[in-house]
Every structure is written in C-alpha cells, then in structure tokens.
Design a protein around this motif. Sequence first.
Motif: not given
Length: 101
Positions: A57-80
Amino acid sequence: MNNRRHFIRIVPLAGAAMLSSRVAWSQAMVDEKDAQAMSLGYVSDAARVDKAKYKNYVAGSHCGACALFQGKPDAASGPCALFPGKQVSSKGWCSAFAKKA
C-alpha cells in the motif's frame, strides 16, 4: 428528410446510453466481507487499509486511480475488472492496485 435520418441515427445511441447508465445503477457495491474482497484486502475507504498486513500500500492509492477501475474519473463508484457485476468505491483500495498509466 435529413432530420429523419439524423433522428434515426440518434435514437439508438440515446437508448444505448440510457441502458448502460441503468446497468451501472443496478450493480451492487462490493461487500468487504465477500470472500474475494477479503482475499484481496478490499476496503471501501483506503484510509482503513491495514498497512502492517499490506506492505504494498502506498499513501494516496485508491480505486479511482487504479488501472482496473472502469468508472469515470470523477465518479464516486464504478465497475472493477476484479469484481464483475459489482461496483467499488473510488475511494477504496485492494492489494491488486495498479496505478493508471
């Protein structure tokens, strides 16, 4: 005549957009107690990552910044890609985190 052709092209696109947004809304959120979520250390809020257990784990890492996250960049949630048919919180994290290029 030109308006009819334009209308005939637009209607299917609008329908597809509405259908895809409806599918996204109907998807359930990943439950942190789900077996796959637990095996990956998924948490819906990256601030709660067990840093002793997940050394990658690296500080600042989150699903919205992950290559596997398929939602819109500004979305609160999205598919993975790891959780088909479900959504993850964009503030979440799991051990499969791969920073977007």
